[in-house]
Design a protein around this motif. Structure first.
Motif, PDB file in Angstrom:
ATOM      1  N   ASN A   1      97.144 -24.508  86.928  1.00 31.11           N
ATOM      2  CA  ASN A   1      98.053 -23.586  85.727  1.00 31.11           C
ATOM      3  C   ASN A   1      97.874 -22.413  85.116  1.00 31.11           C
ATOM      4  OD1 ASN A   1      99.533 -26.404  86.517  1.00 31.11           O
ATOM      5  ND2 ASN A   1      99.112 -26.678  84.267  1.00 31.11           N
TER       6      ASN A   1
ATOM      7  N   TRP B   1      88.989 -22.868  76.950  1.00 33.12           N
ATOM      8  CA  TRP B   1      90.366 -23.677  76.554  1.00 33.12           C
ATOM      9  C   TRP B   1      91.001 -23.647  75.623  1.00 33.12           C
ATOM     10  CZ3 TRP B   1      90.068 -29.733  77.866  1.00 33.12           C
ATOM     11  CH2 TRP B   1      91.040 -30.171  78.394  1.00 33.12           C
ATOM     12  N   GLU B   2      92.391 -23.424  75.978  1.00 31.39           N
ATOM     13  CA  GLU B   2      93.080 -23.863  75.087  1.00 31.39           C
ATOM     14  C   GLU B   2      93.984 -24.566  75.861  1.00 31.39           C
ATOM     15  OE1 GLU B   2      96.713 -21.564  71.767  1.00 31.39           O
ATOM     16  OE2 GLU B   2      94.417 -20.601  72.647  1.00 31.39           O
ATOM     17  N   ARG B   3      93.722 -25.846  75.285  1.00 27.16           N
ATOM     18  CA  ARG B   3      95.836 -26.958  75.633  1.00 27.16           C
ATOM     19  C   ARG B   3      96.587 -26.335  75.490  1.00 27.16           C
ATOM     20  NH1 ARG B   3      92.599 -33.008  74.605  1.00 27.16           N
ATOM     21  NH2 ARG B   3      93.662 -32.296  72.755  1.00 27.16           N
ATOM     22  N   ALA B   4      97.132 -27.195  75.906  1.00 24.40           N
ATOM     23  CA  ALA B   4      99.047 -26.455  75.590  1.00 24.40           C
ATOM     24  C   ALA B   4      99.519 -26.901  74.327  1.00 24.40           C
ATOM     25  CB  ALA B   4      99.674 -27.331  76.613  1.00 24.40           C
ATOM     26  N   ASP B   5      99.163 -28.354  73.883  1.00 26.15           N
ATOM     27  CA  ASP B   5      99.088 -28.267  72.359  1.00 26.15           C
ATOM     28  C   ASP B   5      98.768 -27.675  71.351  1.00 26.15           C
ATOM     29  OD1 ASP B   5      96.761 -29.324  72.231  1.00 26.15           O
ATOM     30  OD2 ASP B   5      96.903 -31.213  71.723  1.00 26.15           O
ATOM     31  N   GLY B   6      98.120 -25.933  71.789  1.00 23.20           N
ATOM     32  CA  GLY B   6      97.037 -24.626  70.671  1.00 23.20           C
ATOM     33  C   GLY B   6      96.102 -25.706  70.269  1.00 23.20           C
TER      34      GLY B   6
ATOM     35  N   ASP C   1      94.911 -22.489  82.964  1.00 19.07           N
ATOM     36  CA  ASP C   1      95.068 -22.431  81.237  1.00 19.07           C
ATOM     37  C   ASP C   1      93.939 -21.809  81.155  1.00 19.07           C
ATOM     38  OD1 ASP C   1      97.485 -23.102  81.701  1.00 19.07           O
ATOM     39  OD2 ASP C   1      96.633 -25.409  81.140  1.00 19.07           O
TER      40      ASP C   1
ATOM     41  N   ALA D   1      94.642 -28.424  83.374  1.00 19.56           N
ATOM     42  CA  ALA D   1      94.088 -26.309  83.373  1.00 19.56           C
ATOM     43  C   ALA D   1      93.857 -25.743  84.371  1.00 19.56           C
ATOM     44  CB  ALA D   1      93.540 -26.532  82.423  1.00 19.56           C
TER      45      ALA D   1
ATOM     46  N   GLU E   1      92.837 -34.195  82.587  1.00 21.05           N
ATOM     47  CA  GLU E   1      93.472 -32.204  81.538  1.00 21.05           C
ATOM     48  C   GLU E   1      93.098 -31.670  82.428  1.00 21.05           C
ATOM     49  OE1 GLU E   1      93.328 -32.662  77.861  1.00 21.05           O
ATOM     50  OE2 GLU E   1      95.007 -34.671  77.094  1.00 21.05           O
TER      51      GLU E   1
ATOM     52  N   CYS F   1      92.353 -25.703  70.874  1.00 22.22           N
ATOM     53  CA  CYS F   1      90.542 -25.570  72.230  1.00 22.22           C
ATOM     54  C   CYS F   1      89.339 -26.297  71.435  1.00 22.22           C
ATOM     55  CB  CYS F   1      90.166 -24.122  70.988  1.00 22.22           C
ATOM     56  SG  CYS F   1      91.664 -22.408  71.222  1.00 22.22           S
TER      57      CYS F   1
END
Length: 512
Positions: free
Chosen positions: A262, A289-294, A264, A259, A255, A296
Motif C-alpha cells: 500500500n 513506518w506509520e501504521r494505519a492506526d497512526g 505506507d 504496508a 502488516e 509509528c
C-alpha cells in the motif's frame, strides 16, 4: 541404540507375518496327509511319493525365499530410517522412537541441535570437508550421549537427541550442556582444526499431556531458534511465550507486507555536515513506518521481523529506489543507504542494485552503502564477494556503528572501506572518559592510514562537535545540526553553512 530396538521389534512382527501363515499351511498339509494315510485313502504309489516330496520341497523353497526376501526388506527398512552420511537414525526413526516411549508411559525430552558457523566451513573448504565435519560432530554427540540418549541427524547441520523415562528432561539438559562445552573447543577434521558451536532447543512431553511427536519437534525447533537469537552457544527450554511471540511476529509480518503493497513506508533523510565548512555534503536515508492506526513503529522493531521473514530484500530494494529518485536533484550530495546482513547475503542483491541505478539514472559514485560489523562477522566470504561487485559499479562502502561490535584491524584491511562511521556511543563516551577518547583517536588514526574518511554519528553538543573536529573527523552527523526530515525539506539546507539545532526533543532517530 534405539535404531536397533525398533529393528528387533520390526523383525519379530515380520517373522510372525511371514512364517505364521506358512506354518498353518504346513500343519494343514501334514494333517491332511496323515488322515489320508491313516484311512488308506492314498496308496503308497510312486506318484504319491513324488507328490509328497515335491510339496515338501516347494514349502522349503518358499520358506527360504521368504527368509531371504525378508532379510532384504529389513535392510531396506533400516536404510530408510538411517541417515546415509552418518548412519545415525533419521527423522522418521525419531518419530517412531518417540511413539514407542509414549506407549511405555514415559516422559520424553527432545533436543534440537543446530551447528553454528557450519555454512562458513562449507564456503571456505568445500562440501567434502563439510561432510567430514558432519560425521565428526555425529561421533562427538554419540560419545557424549553415552547410550543415555538416542542421537539422530535430521538433515543439513541439524541433529536431535531424545531421552525417554524418569527425569528425562534433567538428563537431557545435562548432555546438551556437555555438547556446548565440547564444541567450544576446535574439532579436528583431517588436518584442519575447525571452530563450530551449537545452538540447542529443548522441549519435553509428560505422560499426562503426551503431545504428538511432530509438535514436540516444532517446540524444540522454536527453542533452538531462540538460542540463536540469544547469542548462540546455549541451550533454551521451550516456553509457551515463544508461541505468543511468534503469533505477534506473524501479525507484524502480515502488516509489513500490506504496508509495502500500500506504500505506507516513508523515507526521511538526515544531513551530514562537513566538519570544516559546516555545509551539508551528504544525507543518510532513514526508513519510517506509520501504521494505519497512526502508531509509528521504529526500524529497530520491524527490521528484525523483515529480516527473519525474508521481506527485508523487497523493502530494501524499495528504499534504494525511492532514495535514488529523491536524491537525483541534490547535485553533489552523497546518498547513504543502510544495507542489512540479510540483504548482503542475498546473491541477487548486486544485480538488483545495478538495475535500480540504471532505472533511476542515479550516479553510482554518489551512492554509499552502509553495512554493520555483524554483516562481516556472520558471512565474510559472501559479504566480500557482494561488495566486490558493488564497488565495480562505482558505489562506495562504509562501515557503520564502528566501536560497538567485533570489527578488527584485519577486517578493515580485508574490506577496505571508503568511510568509517564512529558509533554515537563511542562519541558520547569519548567526551566523558579518557580511555574511550584514546580509543576514538586510535580508530581515526587507523582509518587515516588506510585512506578512509571518518564520520562521527550522534553528535548532540558543541563540545562533542569540537572534540570530533579536533580529532580529525571529516563529517559530523547528529541533532546538533539536523534531525531526519522528509525529502522536500532537504533542498533548503544545501549550499550554505548550518547552525546547530535547538534541543527540543529527547527522541532518538534510528537508522534503518
Amino acid at each position: 541404540m534405539l535404531l536397533s530396538s525398533y529393528g528387533s521389534r520390526e523383525s519379530e512382527s515380520a517373522w510372525t507375518v511371514v512364517f505364521g501363515p506358512m506354518a498353518v499351511l504346513g500343519g494343514i498339509f501334514v494333517l491332511t496327509w496323515s488322515v489320508a494315510l491313516a484311512n488308506r485313502i492314498v496308496p503308497f504309489t510312486t506318484p504319491a511319493i513324488i507328490l509328497t516330496f515335491g510339496a515338501i520341497a516347494f514349502v522349503l523353497a518358499t520358506m527360504l525365499c521368504a527368509y531371504l526376501g525378508f532379510r532384504h526388506l529389513r535392510r531396506v527398512e533400516l536404510l530408510a530410517r538411517s541417515d546415509s552420511l552418518t548412519m545415525l537414525p533419521n527423522r522418521r526413526a525419531l518419530h517412531f522412537d518417540i511413539q514407542h516411549e509414549y506407549r511405555q508411559g514415559h516422559e520424553v525430552a527432545l533436543a534440537m541441535i543446530d551447528l553454528d558457523g557450519f555454512k562458513l566451513i562449507n564456503d571456505h573448504y568445500g562440501h567434502f570437508v563439510g561432510d567430514a565435519a558432519i560425521r565428526e560432530c555425529a561421533a562427538i554427540f554419540t560419545e557424549v550421549s553415552e547410550n543415555e540418549a538416542g542421537v539422530y541427524r535430521l538433515g543439513g547441520d541439524e541433529y536431535a537427541m531424545m531421552i525417554g523415562g524418569p527425569v528425562a528432561g534433567t538428563l537431557l539438559e545435562g548432555l546438551c550442556r556437555r555438547i556446548i562445552e565440547r564444541l567450544a573447543k576446535p574439532i579436528h577434521v583431517e588436518d584442519r582444526r575447525l571452530t563450530l558451536g551449537a545452538s540447542i532447543g529443548i522441549a519435553r512431553s509428560t505422560p499426562q499431556d503426551e503431545i504428538p511427536s511432530s509438535e514436540l519437534l516444532r517446540r524444540a525447533d522454536i527453542a533452538m531458534y531462540a538460542s540463536k537469537r540469544g547469542g548462540k552457544m546455549r541451550c533454551t527450554w521451550f516456553s509457551k511465550n515463544f508461541d505468543r511471540n511468534r503469533e505477534q511476529l506473524k501479525e507484524m509480518d502480515d502488516e509489513l507486507r500490506l504496508a509495502l503493497a500500500n506504500g505506507d513506508f516513508r523515507v526521511h533523510y538526515q544531513p551530514l555536515v562537513d566538519s570544516t565548512s559546516r555545509e551539508v555534503v551528504a544525507v543518510e536515508c532513514l526508513l519510517r513506518w506509520e501504521r494505519a492506526d497512526g502508531k509509528c513503529i521504529g526500524p529497530n522493531v520491524f527490521i528484525p521481523v523483515a529480516e527473519e521473514s525474508g521481506l527485508i530484500n523487497a523493502i530494501g530494494m524499495w528504499v534504494l529506489r525511492e532514495a535514488c529518485r529523491d536524491a537525483l536533484n541534490w547535485d553533489g550530495i552523497a546518498l547513504s543507504v543502510n544495507i542489512s546482513a540479510a540483504q548482503l547475503r542475498n546473491p541477487e542483491f548486486p544485480i538488483q542494485l545495478g538495475q535500480i541505478l540504471e532505472e533511476t539514472g542515479f550516479d553510482p559514485e554518489r551512492l554509499e552503502l552502509e553495512i554493520t560489523e555483524t554483516c562481516l562477522v556472520l558471512d565474510p566470504v559472501v559479504a566480500e564477494r557482494s561488495l566486490s561487485v558493488v564497488r565495480s559499479f562505482g558505489v562506495k562502502v562504509s562501515l557503520d556503528d564502528f566501536g560497538t561490535g567485533y570489527a578488527s584491524i584485519g577486517f578493515l584491511r580485508q574490506f577496505r572501506f571508503e568511510k568509517l562511521k564512529l558509533d554515537r556511543s563511542l562519541v558520547v563516551q569519548a567526551s566523558e572518559d579518557d580511555g574511550s577518547r584514546a580509543m576514538m583517536l586510535s580508530s581515526i588514526t587507523v582509518a587515516r592510514a588506510m585512506k578512509m574518511g571518518v564520520t562521527a554519528e550522534g553528535v548532540e553538543t558543541e563540545e562533542q562537535a569540537a572534540m570530533v573536529r579536533a580529532a580529525g573527523c571529516d563529517q559530523i552527523q547528529g541533532w546538533l545540526y539536523f534531525k531526519a526530515m522528509p525529502a522536500a525539506e532537504i533542498a533548503q539546507h544545501l549550499g550554505k553553512p548550518v547552525a546547530r539545532q535547538p534541543k527540543n526533543s529527547n527522541q532518538k532517530d534510528k537508522v534503518a
